[in-house]
Design a protein around this motif. Sequence first.
Motif, short mmCIF file in Angstrom:
data_model
loop_
_atom_site.label_atom_id
_atom_site.label_comp_id
_atom_site.label_asym_id
_atom_site.label_seq_id
_atom_site.Cartn_x
_atom_site.Cartn_y
_atom_site.Cartn_z
N THR A 155 -25.70 -13.52 -44.95
CA THR A 155 -25.70 -14.64 -45.60
C THR A 155 -27.25 -15.97 -44.59
O THR A 155 -26.68 -15.95 -43.76
CB THR A 155 -24.27 -16.23 -45.30
N LEU A 156 -27.99 -16.43 -45.30
CA LEU A 156 -28.59 -16.99 -45.34
C LEU A 156 -28.66 -18.33 -45.39
O LEU A 156 -28.20 -19.15 -45.86
CB LEU A 156 -30.11 -16.09 -46.26
N ALA A 157 -29.88 -18.97 -44.34
CA ALA A 157 -29.57 -20.95 -44.06
C ALA A 157 -30.85 -21.10 -45.16
O ALA A 157 -31.73 -19.98 -45.63
CB ALA A 157 -29.91 -21.00 -42.96
N PHE A 158 -30.40 -22.29 -45.90
CA PHE A 158 -31.93 -22.71 -46.80
C PHE A 158 -32.74 -22.73 -45.63
O PHE A 158 -33.35 -22.97 -45.06
CB PHE A 158 -31.24 -23.97 -47.10
N GLY A 159 -34.23 -22.16 -46.97
CA GLY A 159 -35.61 -22.41 -46.01
C GLY A 159 -35.56 -20.60 -46.06
O GLY A 159 -36.57 -20.46 -45.28
N GLN A 160 -34.65 -19.98 -45.39
CA GLN A 160 -34.68 -18.20 -45.28
C GLN A 160 -35.13 -17.53 -46.03
O GLN A 160 -34.20 -17.80 -47.49
CB GLN A 160 -33.60 -18.06 -44.32
#
Length: 331
Positions: free
Chosen positions: A205-210
């Motif tokens: 699960t990626l953070a916003f912007g990754q």
Amino acid sequence: MLGATMAGLVTGCAGGPPAKQRPAVDGKPKASQKVKRELPVGMHKLGEGVTTEKGNWRLSPSALIQVAPTSKAKGLPRGWRAAKMTWTLTNKTGEVQKLLDLSPTVRYGARGKPAAEFTDTGIDGMPDAISDDPPRVKPGGAYTLTVGVAVPADAAGEPVTITTQPMTMFGATGDIDFFEGPFPGAVARKDSILHPRPAPDTHKTLAFGQWKADPQMTVDHVRQEGAGNGGRATFSGELTVRNDARAADLPYTPMKKTLRVYYGDELREADLIPSGAGGADTGFIAPQRAATHTFRFSLPKGAKADSVTVEVTDLGSADATFEGKVADQVS
């Protein structure tokens, strides 16, 4: 260097000692010596022509020329810069042909945000080539049309990338062509190309912007916009997809993604944004270029969500999952 060598030889022939050569000095190359950035294989500069549709047509797009819009301009966002370009479509066959419908997708900048197309006095835009009585071109003849393109005021000099995918009444044809050139009004920003650094594959699960590594994409700029119908809070965000191919060859990377938005620790479903919803940018993406689509969603009345989760799918298969905090409302 050749000139300096020849001068030394001439001096020596005159009987004097050969001139001493100055040691090489490291320094910035002259403008004429700088290596120009080449486009990826299969892309064309605006101003270059290309033969397409099995050799039946020749497309010749011009470079963009800045214009001052009139009061009759339509489709031009307030405060945006305006430019025009001409397309010359030449019928290369030996028979009368219905005018080719280019169906262009126009993007600007490193993230490939959608440019605006407008009409004005002398700028008629793309004609309706898919109709009962479309324009026709005689054998060897050419049809010229003028198109208006607009970008935000701060985007002068940024690259404008145009994808053409001819359409017929039966659907899209197989030929896709990519063109690119700077928007006028400032020095061309030739280095305005996106080079993302994907997160490790261990990050499920990626953070916003990754950035997701494969396919390359990110979700960012998720923020509240206000209250919509029935008291539902409304939000917007940006999905950016990049085509990491080195050449304009199959498979292309189309911007056809479905988004599913969740909120709360229980991942309650807030909204489903199908592919193409809200005028989504579905045109193919040029090699080594990106495309950004602004999506909008809402939450049920009374729902509180400091953060949300966005799942990106393609034809039912999950491509990536992003989560992060929602930014404050834009004033």
